[in-house]
Every structure is written in structure tokens, then in C-alpha cells.
Design a protein around this motif. Structure first.
Motif, short mmCIF file in Angstrom:
data_model
loop_
_atom_site.label_atom_id
_atom_site.label_comp_id
_atom_site.label_asym_id
_atom_site.label_seq_id
_atom_site.Cartn_x
_atom_site.Cartn_y
_atom_site.Cartn_z
N VAL A 183 6.50 7.02 8.31
CA VAL A 183 5.34 6.97 9.20
C VAL A 183 5.63 6.08 10.41
O VAL A 183 5.31 6.44 11.55
N ARG A 184 6.26 4.93 10.18
CA ARG A 184 6.47 4.02 11.32
C ARG A 184 7.52 4.56 12.29
O ARG A 184 7.39 4.38 13.51
N THR A 217 4.32 8.97 -3.94
CA THR A 217 3.01 9.60 -3.77
C THR A 217 2.42 9.15 -2.44
O THR A 217 2.13 7.97 -2.25
N ILE A 218 2.26 10.09 -1.53
CA ILE A 218 1.74 9.77 -0.20
C ILE A 218 0.23 10.01 -0.18
O ILE A 218 -0.24 11.10 -0.51
N THR A 219 -0.54 8.97 0.16
CA THR A 219 -2.00 9.09 0.23
C THR A 219 -2.51 8.64 1.59
O THR A 219 -1.94 7.71 2.20
N ILE A 220 -3.54 9.30 2.06
CA ILE A 220 -4.17 8.91 3.33
C ILE A 220 -4.77 7.52 3.23
O ILE A 220 -4.72 6.72 4.17
N THR A 221 -5.33 7.21 2.05
CA THR A 221 -5.93 5.89 1.84
C THR A 221 -4.90 4.79 2.02
O THR A 221 -5.17 3.76 2.67
N GLY A 222 -3.72 4.98 1.44
CA GLY A 222 -2.66 3.98 1.57
C GLY A 222 -2.23 3.80 3.00
O GLY A 222 -1.99 2.67 3.46
N ILE A 223 -2.12 4.90 3.74
CA ILE A 223 -1.72 4.83 5.14
C ILE A 223 -2.77 4.08 5.97
O ILE A 223 -2.43 3.26 6.83
N ILE A 224 -4.06 4.35 5.68
CA ILE A 224 -5.14 3.66 6.41
C ILE A 224 -5.12 2.17 6.10
O ILE A 224 -5.28 1.32 6.99
N GLN A 225 -4.93 1.83 4.82
CA GLN A 225 -4.91 0.42 4.43
C GLN A 225 -3.73 -0.32 5.06
O GLN A 225 -3.82 -1.53 5.33
N TYR A 268 0.80 -1.22 0.00
CA TYR A 268 0.00 0.00 0.00
C TYR A 268 0.84 1.28 0.00
O TYR A 268 0.33 2.33 -0.39
N LEU A 269 2.10 1.20 0.46
CA LEU A 269 2.92 2.40 0.59
C LEU A 269 4.30 2.18 -0.01
O LEU A 269 4.78 1.04 -0.10
N GLY A 270 4.94 3.28 -0.40
CA GLY A 270 6.32 3.22 -0.84
C GLY A 270 7.24 3.02 0.34
O GLY A 270 6.87 3.28 1.49
N PRO A 271 8.48 2.59 0.11
CA PRO A 271 9.39 2.30 1.23
C PRO A 271 9.71 3.50 2.11
O PRO A 271 9.78 3.37 3.33
N PHE A 272 9.91 4.68 1.50
CA PHE A 272 10.24 5.85 2.30
C PHE A 272 9.04 6.32 3.11
O PHE A 272 9.18 6.74 4.26
#
Length: 303
Positions: free
Chosen positions: A38-39, A203-211, A29-33
Motif C-alpha cells: 500500500v505504501r 489477510t488484507i482488510t479495509i479496516t486495517g488499512i484505515i487504522q 494493523y497490517l502484515g508486512p507485505f
């Protein structure tokens, strides 16, 4: 104290090993960076309650100002090294296989005592034999294809250098600074550098972070907030070479986690690799072949 340090380092390795499962799912869902940014941000936030709980000893003592300056200086330096290691590892995984990437990355357990020679660190025969057994075990556990050097392998190898430097740096400063503040500034620095890089390349998206919320929560609170703090605390009374061997157990725990959670099967080769790694760790504990009793890097480098 040695038994406590071993337990803390082994617990950190177990958490990191299971984090491979979380990272694998999170990368869908997210790119490595972005994932690292976030973590590590979550990891730094998870330490704030502990810092507030110990605020009197951290900030209100007569020498608090000088100690705080030393803490955040060390934390920023550790964070830069950590960002370099984690980023190179993730980039390398784009161009190489997971097995080869894991094996090359864990070469840091050989690089740590090798660097120790240049830092005038006295090693034991047990460290070298234990490291050799552990690296051989990592090969059988991780590498299932021909061992060739590719573009991605070069990133993993340079990343292994930074993982080794991280262990050596933590060993050098762990007895001089506050563990909580060192960990907090380390995570915060790594997070800011990762997110800044992600803004340019991903590309940072809220949807990807939630998933990816479940992997992020585990990766942030457990893998970052808890495990890296355990590493710092555990290395206070463990030589860097010995710590590196114990921390390499993360690969074994990753294999176990993959089997239990992702239904990844272990063959005879993988089980043989686990046995060799365990043998290396146990052999490093034997006292009979020690050449020098004091192998702490922090005691061998002049302050």
C-alpha cells in the motif's frame, strides 16, 4: 554539486529514520507485505502530478520513445531489487530483535565498497575508515544483546546484500535515465510484487488499512515518494560508498524519532554510537587521504 548531493541524501536518511516509527505503528494493523504494498502504491501515485507537469520533456521529445523504454526497464529492475530487500528485512524482523535486525541490515555500508572492488571501483582510504566507524557506531546504537546468528538474522543479512545492490544499481543508472520515471516504475513494481505476495500469505482488510492510514500516508508520500526520489537525485553526484555512509544516518534519526515520539530512551551506549556514525560521515569528507579522485561507479562501468 557535492554539497547538494550530501544534503539530499541526508534528508532522505532523516525521512527514512522517522519512517521506522511509522512502520512500527503500522505493523500493529497490517502484515508486512500489505503495508509495503500500500505504501509503495501511494508513493508511485504521489509522483504522477510531477510526471504530468514534466510530460512535454518526458514524452513529446524526438527521442522520448527510446528514453521511456530505458526508464521503465531500469525502474522494473530497481523495483525487483527493492522488493527483495524490503521483504527480507520485514520477514527477518519476525524472528530476530529490532536492534540486531537494524545492525545487520545496515551492514550494507560495508558491502557497498566491498562489491565495488569486484566492479573495479576505485575506493579511497577515507571510505573504508568512515565505513568502519559508521558500522561500529551502528553496533553500539542498535545491538544491546549478545551478537548471535539466528534464523531471522540470516534473512536480514541477505536483505543487506540487496540494499547494497540497490545503491549500486541506482548509482549505475541515475545519470542515464529520468529520475521521476525511474522512481515511479520502481515503486509501482515493488508495490505490485508486495500486494501479490500479501494475497497469498496475509489477510488484507479495509479496516486495517484505515487504522494504519497515518503511518501509510507518511510511509507512502514521505518515505517512498519523496525520500527514494531524493536518493536517486542525490546519487547522481556522489560515489555509492559515500552515499551508503550518509544513508546509514537513518538509524540515528530513527533513534531520535523513537525518543521524541515513542518515548524510547537513549543511553550512553546509544549516544556513543551516534557520535561514531557522525565521525564516520565527517571522516569520509576529508580530502587528504584520497587515493583516486574519480570514484563514480557509473564512470567506471563501460556502457
Amino acid at each position: 554539486m557535492a554539497a547538494r548531493s550530501n544534503f539530499l541524501l541526508l534528508l532522505a536518511a532523516a525521512i527514512w529514520g522517522l519512517a521506522f516509527v511509522a512502520q512500527r505503528v503500522g505493523m500493529d494493523y497490517l502484515g508486512p507485505f500489505t503495508f509495503n504494498g500500500v505504501r509503495f502504491a501511494l508513493g508511485s501515485l504521489s509522483l504522477i502530478p510531477l510526471i504530468l507537469f514534466h510530460k512535454n520533456s518526458l514524452f513529446l521529445s524526438t527521442q522520448a520513445h527510446d528514453k521511456f523504454k530505458k526508464d521503465w526497464h531500469a525502474g522494473i529492475t530497481a523495483g525487483i531489487i527493492l522488493f527483495s530487500a524490503a521483504s527480507l528485512q520485514q520477514i527477518g524482523m519476525i524472528y530476530t530483535t529490532a536492534g540486531k535486525g537494524a545492525f545487520i541490515t545496515c551492514l550494507y555500508i560495508i558491502l557497498v565498497p566491498f562489491f565495488g572492488i569486484f566492479l573495479k571501483q576505485r575506493m579511497t582510504i577515507n571510505n573504508w575508515i568512515g565505513s568502519f566507524l559508521a558500522v561500529t557506531g551502528l553496533y553500539f546504537l542498535c545491538v544491546k544483546e549478545s551478537l548471535t546468528i539466528s534464523y531471522g538474522d540470516c534473512f536480514e543479512l541477505v536483505g543487506a546484500l540487496f540494499w547494497a545492490l540497490h545503491i549500486l544499481f541506482i548509482d549505475h543508472v541515475s545519470l542515464k535515465v529520468n529520475t521521476l520515471l525511474l522512481a515511479f516504475f520502481q515503486f509501482l513494481t515493488c508495490s505490485l510484487l508486495s500486494l501479490a505476495t500479501a494475497l497469498f500469505y496475509e489477510t488484507i482488510t479495509i479496516t486495517g488499512i484505515i487504522q494504519a492510514s497515518a503511518p501509510i500516508l507518511y510511509g507512502g508520500i514521505c518515505s517512498v515518494g519523496v525520500a527514494y526520489t531524493l536518493q536517486i537525485e542525490g546519487q547522481k553526484h556522489a560515489s555509492p560508498a559515500h552515499a551508503a555512509i550518509i544513508l546509514s544516518m537513518e538509524t540515528v534519526f530513527a533513534a531520535i524519532g523513537g525518543y521524541l515520539i515513542l518515548n524510547e530512551r537513549l543511553g550512553l551506549q546509544e549516544f556513543f554510537g551516534c557520535i561514531l556514525i557522525m565521525s564516520g560521515i565527517l571522516f569520509s569528507q576529508v580530502k587528504g587521504f584520497q587515493l583516486h579522485h574519480d570514484t563514480s561507479l557509473s564512470k567506471l562501468i563501460k556502457h
